[in-house]
Write a protein that holds these residues in place. Sequence first.
Motif, PDB file in Angstrom:
ATOM      1  N   GLU A  63      67.245  30.268  27.693  1.00  0.00           N
ATOM      2  CA  GLU A  63      68.661  29.914  27.738  1.00  0.00           C
ATOM      3  C   GLU A  63      68.910  28.596  27.028  1.00  0.00           C
ATOM      4  OE1 GLU A  63      69.949  30.167  31.820  1.00  0.00           O
ATOM      5  OE2 GLU A  63      69.332  32.252  31.949  1.00  0.00           O
ATOM      6  N   GLY A  64      67.969  27.676  27.144  1.00  0.00           N
ATOM      7  CA  GLY A  64      68.097  26.412  26.424  1.00  0.00           C
ATOM      8  C   GLY A  64      67.860  26.585  24.937  1.00  0.00           C
ATOM      9  N   ARG A  65      66.839  27.340  24.593  1.00  0.00           N
ATOM     10  CA  ARG A  65      66.490  27.549  23.184  1.00  0.00           C
ATOM     11  C   ARG A  65      67.592  28.262  22.429  1.00  0.00           C
ATOM     12  NH1 ARG A  65      60.949  30.258  21.851  1.00  0.00           N
ATOM     13  NH2 ARG A  65      60.345  28.129  22.270  1.00  0.00           N
ATOM     14  N   TYR A  66      68.210  29.252  23.055  1.00  0.00           N
ATOM     15  CA  TYR A  66      69.199  30.063  22.361  1.00  0.00           C
ATOM     16  C   TYR A  66      70.634  29.676  22.702  1.00  0.00           C
ATOM     17  CZ  TYR A  66      65.055  32.751  21.294  1.00  0.00           C
ATOM     18  OH  TYR A  66      63.810  33.128  20.870  1.00  0.00           O
ATOM     19  N   ALA A  67      70.840  28.436  23.131  1.00  0.00           N
ATOM     20  CA  ALA A  67      72.204  27.955  23.345  1.00  0.00           C
ATOM     21  C   ALA A  67      72.939  28.020  22.010  1.00  0.00           C
ATOM     22  CB  ALA A  67      72.184  26.530  23.883  1.00  0.00           C
ATOM     23  N   ALA A  68      74.197  28.317  22.061  1.00  0.00           N
ATOM     24  CA  ALA A  68      74.963  28.577  20.838  1.00  0.00           C
ATOM     25  C   ALA A  68      75.329  27.300  20.098  1.00  0.00           C
ATOM     26  CB  ALA A  68      76.212  29.367  21.184  1.00  0.00           C
ATOM     27  N   VAL A  73      74.826  29.822  15.287  1.00  0.00           N
ATOM     28  CA  VAL A  73      75.930  30.748  14.998  1.00  0.00           C
ATOM     29  C   VAL A  73      76.036  30.994  13.493  1.00  0.00           C
ATOM     30  CG1 VAL A  73      78.441  31.039  15.088  1.00  0.00           C
ATOM     31  CG2 VAL A  73      77.201  30.202  17.096  1.00  0.00           C
ATOM     32  N   ARG A  74      75.935  29.939  12.694  1.00  0.00           N
ATOM     33  CA  ARG A  74      76.045  30.086  11.237  1.00  0.00           C
ATOM     34  C   ARG A  74      74.865  30.867  10.665  1.00  0.00           C
ATOM     35  NH1 ARG A  74      77.254  24.531   8.633  1.00  0.00           N
ATOM     36  NH2 ARG A  74      77.465  25.850   6.803  1.00  0.00           N
ATOM     37  N   ALA A  75      73.670  30.626  11.174  1.00  0.00           N
ATOM     38  CA  ALA A  75      72.500  31.364  10.698  1.00  0.00           C
ATOM     39  C   ALA A  75      72.642  32.850  11.014  1.00  0.00           C
ATOM     40  CB  ALA A  75      71.226  30.798  11.321  1.00  0.00           C
ATOM     41  N   VAL A  76      73.038  33.166  12.240  1.00  0.00           N
ATOM     42  CA  VAL A  76      73.193  34.571  12.630  1.00  0.00           C
ATOM     43  C   VAL A  76      74.245  35.252  11.759  1.00  0.00           C
ATOM     44  CG1 VAL A  76      73.957  36.113  14.484  1.00  0.00           C
ATOM     45  CG2 VAL A  76      72.335  34.279  14.975  1.00  0.00           C
ATOM     46  N   GLU A  77      75.348  34.565  11.486  1.00  0.00           N
ATOM     47  CA  GLU A  77      76.386  35.144  10.632  1.00  0.00           C
ATOM     48  C   GLU A  77      75.856  35.403   9.224  1.00  0.00           C
ATOM     49  OE1 GLU A  77      79.418  36.397  11.403  1.00  0.00           O
ATOM     50  OE2 GLU A  77      78.681  36.041  13.422  1.00  0.00           O
ATOM     51  N   ALA A  78      75.063  34.467   8.718  1.00  0.00           N
ATOM     52  CA  ALA A  78      74.508  34.631   7.375  1.00  0.00           C
ATOM     53  C   ALA A  78      73.538  35.820   7.336  1.00  0.00           C
ATOM     54  CB  ALA A  78      73.813  33.352   6.935  1.00  0.00           C
ATOM     55  N   TYR A  79      72.699  35.936   8.355  1.00  0.00           N
ATOM     56  CA  TYR A  79      71.770  37.067   8.405  1.00  0.00           C
ATOM     57  C   TYR A  79      72.530  38.384   8.559  1.00  0.00           C
ATOM     58  CZ  TYR A  79      67.961  33.687   8.857  1.00  0.00           C
ATOM     59  OH  TYR A  79      67.071  32.667   8.640  1.00  0.00           O
ATOM     60  N   PRO A 149      67.162  27.012  13.753  1.00  0.00           N
ATOM     61  CA  PRO A 149      68.399  26.975  14.528  1.00  0.00           C
ATOM     62  C   PRO A 149      68.232  27.164  16.025  1.00  0.00           C
ATOM     63  CG  PRO A 149      68.206  29.069  13.418  1.00  0.00           C
ATOM     64  CD  PRO A 149      67.050  28.210  12.949  1.00  0.00           C
ATOM     65  N   ALA A 150      67.078  27.666  16.444  1.00  0.00           N
ATOM     66  CA  ALA A 150      66.808  27.868  17.876  1.00  0.00           C
ATOM     67  C   ALA A 150      65.404  27.357  18.170  1.00  0.00           C
ATOM     68  CB  ALA A 150      66.954  29.339  18.239  1.00  0.00           C
ATOM     69  N   PRO A 151      65.238  26.024  18.229  1.00  0.00           N
ATOM     70  CA  PRO A 151      63.886  25.456  18.363  1.00  0.00           C
ATOM     71  C   PRO A 151      63.170  25.861  19.631  1.00  0.00           C
ATOM     72  CG  PRO A 151      65.560  23.738  18.577  1.00  0.00           C
ATOM     73  CD  PRO A 151      66.264  25.023  18.254  1.00  0.00           C
TER      74      PRO A 151
END
Length: 151
Positions: A63-68, A73-79, A149-151
């Motif tokens: 939950e901490g790693r994948y906080a928005a 958000v920009r990386a996911v949109e680009a992918y 983007p999600a360390p």
Amino acid sequence: PHPGGGGPPPPAAIAPGPLLAYSPLAMGILTGKYRKTPQDFRAHGGPPGARLNRFRGRYAEAEGRYAASEALVRAVEAYAGIAAEAGLEGGLTELALRFVASHPMMASVVIGATEMEQLRENLRYLGRGGLERDILDEIDTVHALFPNPAP
């Protein structure tokens, strides 16, 4: 980055032996179900049955790693854009799974599907093999912009 991409190889690529992809869909983030702005993500958090909602409070590290964050958000949109441009039937999910399947040393992929239909879809996408070089190059371009983007 993918094999043959820029920069030094990841530590696992230095030592001989097969690789295992764990959480290739990043707790569902790379399925597109959470595709909203960071504010919407925090307010709505995706569908109620999504893993980060269904098991909220039990995955503190994830939950901490994948906080928005904005970068996530920009990386996911680009992918997602790459997947759409490539005409992948399974969209972002297919892109992520076939990306890990593209690595020549990949021995297996750990799929964390919560529904049987998700498992069937994921196996179908993995069965299509790796991605074409031009798509991998586009993924590398996005990775250069958002390296972690999600360390």
